[in-house]
Design an enzyme around this catalytic site. Structure first.
Site, mmCIF file in Angstrom:
data_model
loop_
_atom_site.group_PDB
_atom_site.id
_atom_site.type_symbol
_atom_site.label_atom_id
_atom_site.label_comp_id
_atom_site.label_asym_id
_atom_site.label_seq_id
_atom_site.Cartn_x
_atom_site.Cartn_y
_atom_site.Cartn_z
ATOM 1 N N TYR A 1 0.832 -1.253 0.093
ATOM 2 C CA TYR A 1 0.051 0.025 0.019
ATOM 3 C C TYR A 1 0.729 1.166 0.093
ATOM 4 O O TYR A 1 2.254 0.993 0.256
ATOM 5 C CB TYR A 1 -1.062 0.046 1.150
ATOM 6 C CG TYR A 1 -0.224 0.033 2.798
ATOM 7 C CD1 TYR A 1 0.317 1.234 3.022
ATOM 8 C CD2 TYR A 1 -0.197 -1.112 3.245
ATOM 9 C CE1 TYR A 1 0.899 1.393 4.376
ATOM 10 C CE2 TYR A 1 0.382 -1.053 4.419
ATOM 11 C CZ TYR A 1 0.930 0.149 4.906
ATOM 12 O OH TYR A 1 1.601 0.334 6.262
ATOM 13 N N CYS A 2 0.378 2.507 -0.553
ATOM 14 C CA CYS A 2 0.826 3.731 -0.065
ATOM 15 C C CYS A 2 -0.038 4.419 0.813
ATOM 16 O O CYS A 2 -0.755 3.895 1.358
ATOM 17 C CB CYS A 2 1.186 4.526 -1.521
ATOM 18 S SG CYS A 2 -0.227 4.602 -2.458
ATOM 19 N N TRP A 3 0.005 5.888 0.410
ATOM 20 C CA TRP A 3 -1.239 6.661 1.310
ATOM 21 C C TRP A 3 -2.441 6.429 1.282
ATOM 22 O O TRP A 3 -3.130 6.223 2.011
ATOM 23 C CB TRP A 3 -0.548 8.147 1.138
ATOM 24 C CG TRP A 3 -1.674 9.029 1.717
ATOM 25 C CD1 TRP A 3 -2.306 10.072 1.121
ATOM 26 C CD2 TRP A 3 -1.750 9.167 3.284
ATOM 27 N NE1 TRP A 3 -3.005 10.754 2.275
ATOM 28 C CE2 TRP A 3 -2.647 10.359 3.633
ATOM 29 C CE3 TRP A 3 -1.487 8.484 4.527
ATOM 30 C CZ2 TRP A 3 -3.354 10.517 4.716
ATOM 31 C CZ3 TRP A 3 -1.726 8.841 5.725
ATOM 32 C CH2 TRP A 3 -2.766 9.839 5.666
ATOM 33 N N TYR B 1 -2.945 3.267 3.379
ATOM 34 C CA TYR B 1 -2.659 3.348 4.840
ATOM 35 C C TYR B 1 -3.816 4.329 5.271
ATOM 36 O O TYR B 1 -4.409 4.118 6.464
ATOM 37 C CB TYR B 1 -1.516 4.414 5.068
ATOM 38 C CG TYR B 1 -1.319 4.499 6.309
ATOM 39 C CD1 TYR B 1 -0.727 3.576 7.424
ATOM 40 C CD2 TYR B 1 -1.781 5.982 7.007
ATOM 41 C CE1 TYR B 1 -0.687 4.021 8.659
ATOM 42 C CE2 TYR B 1 -1.509 6.255 8.274
ATOM 43 C CZ TYR B 1 -1.093 5.267 8.899
ATOM 44 O OH TYR B 1 -0.819 5.807 10.560
#
Length: 367
Positions: free
Chosen positions: A96-98, A125
């Site tokens: 995942y990223c933000w 996230y």
């Protein structure tokens, strides 16, 4: 590697203790992460800042182009190798990223081009964090909290460690809860602490209903604050009160704060520097409560503590520490505990030594 679909089943991810490949920049990760996450960022903090500035000034297309120029060539290959290695070691994991958007999709594509098909957490996230905030509220509404209380040195944390249906707040906070409780490992961020707490309660309550045991804590554990909804529920929760003799309490404090804590500093810094850091940490802890102790009492206890550390350094004998520990327990911590206990609204379910408290819990646990 067999392809798996992306997911938004956040509950199952946390229940399964799923490994997370966190692609956010190091500064983002330091602000908040999850217990099973590993930070292997797509961009460094500086690269992310450059791309962000470009996005504001020139738009998305230019920012994407700059990002591809910054992460290219040998550096791209190095990062791709690290992501591929994580995926092979954690075949059940997710990335995942933000927000689960461009950064994670980019890495997903690069991995797929290298023959590694790795799924993404939809929403990233931010969605996982939102889920844990909401889940903590749901868990606290459902949980039957019981506090393990008692004076300083009665070994409350030892009781918590012996119970299956318990959450170790001090363990999650990496702090022992008093002015002297700083550990050389340092504390997590506030967000990390809250995330880990929500995950712990989620997993515990998933095992079924029944009491959830917590150590009786104040508002702060070191520099970390208990969530307000948890504090409110703890304030009215029933209590088990651990009672031990002064001599036994002195022994617990001696083992925890002199023997164990000293070994932790030595393991981190070596014998000479570790011993110095250990003594300085406890003396600093004493100085932090100087106003509450009063000047004369503070100076008297400080002199006892300094003398005890001198004797320990010279001979290895730790017995002199018992004097300042006794003085601090009897003249400072015991009166403070009596006041704090009087402020609790919860009823006392049982009082006794550690063994009796554990026997009481076992006798009331379902077969």
């Amino acid at each position: 590697m067999k392809a798996r679909p992306d997911t938004c089943n956040y509950r199952q991810l946390f229940l399964d203790n799923t490994p997370f490949l966190d692609l956010r920049a190091p500064a983002e990760f330091a602000h908040g992460a999850f217990p099973t996450s590993c930070n292997l960022p797509l961009m460094s903090d500086d690269e992310r800042a450059q791309v962000g500035t470009c996005y504001k000034q020139r738009g998305q297309a230019a920012a994407i182009e700059l990002g591809h120029r910054l992460v290219a060539g040998l550096e791209r290959e190095r990062r791709l190798a690290a992501w591929s290695d994580f995926a092979r070691r954690n075949p059940e994991g997710y990335l995942y990223c933000w927000r689960g958007g461009l950064r994670s999709q980019t890495v997903q594509q690069w991995l797929a081009e290298a023959g590694v098909h790795y799924p993404r957490v939809e929403g990233g996230y931010k969605a996982l964090r939102r889920f844990l905030i909401d889940e903590l509220a749901r868990s606290l509404a459902r949980a039957q909290l019981v506090l393990v209380s008692g004076r300083t040195g009665t070994g409350k944390t030892r009781v918590i460690a012996a119970l299956q249906r318990a959450v170790d707040l001090e363990g999650l906070a990496r702090h022992r809860g008093s002015s002297f409780g700083h550990l050389p490992e340092g504390q997590p961020s506030q967000t990390d602490f809250e995330n880990a707490l929500s995950v712990a309660l989620l997993r515990l309550l998933n095992q079924g209903d029944g009491p959830v045991y917590l150590e009786d804590e104040g508002r702060l554990i070191g520099r970390l604050a208990l969530p307000e909804n948890l504090r409110e529920k703890m304030q009215a929760a029933p209590m088990l009160v651990v009672e031990e003799s002064v001599e036994q309490r002195i022994e617990v404090v001696l083992q925890d704060y002199i023997v164990d804590l000293g070994q932790r500093y030595i393991a981190r810094d070596g014998v000479a520097t570790g011993a110095e850091c250990h003594s300085r940490s406890l003396l600093d802890g004493l100085d932090r409560i100087r106003k509450r102790l009063g000047g004369a009492r503070h100076q008297a206890i400080r002199a006892l503590m300094e003398d005890a550390f001198r004797q320990q350094r010279a001979t290895g004998d730790i017995e002199a520490h018992r004097l300042w520990i006794r003085t601090l327990l009897e003249t400072y911590y015991d009166p403070m505990y009596s006041y704090q206990l009087s402020q609790r609204a919860g009823r006392i379910l049982f009082q006794g030594d550690r063994g009796s408290v554990l026997s009481h819990i076992e006798a009331r646990s379902p077969c």
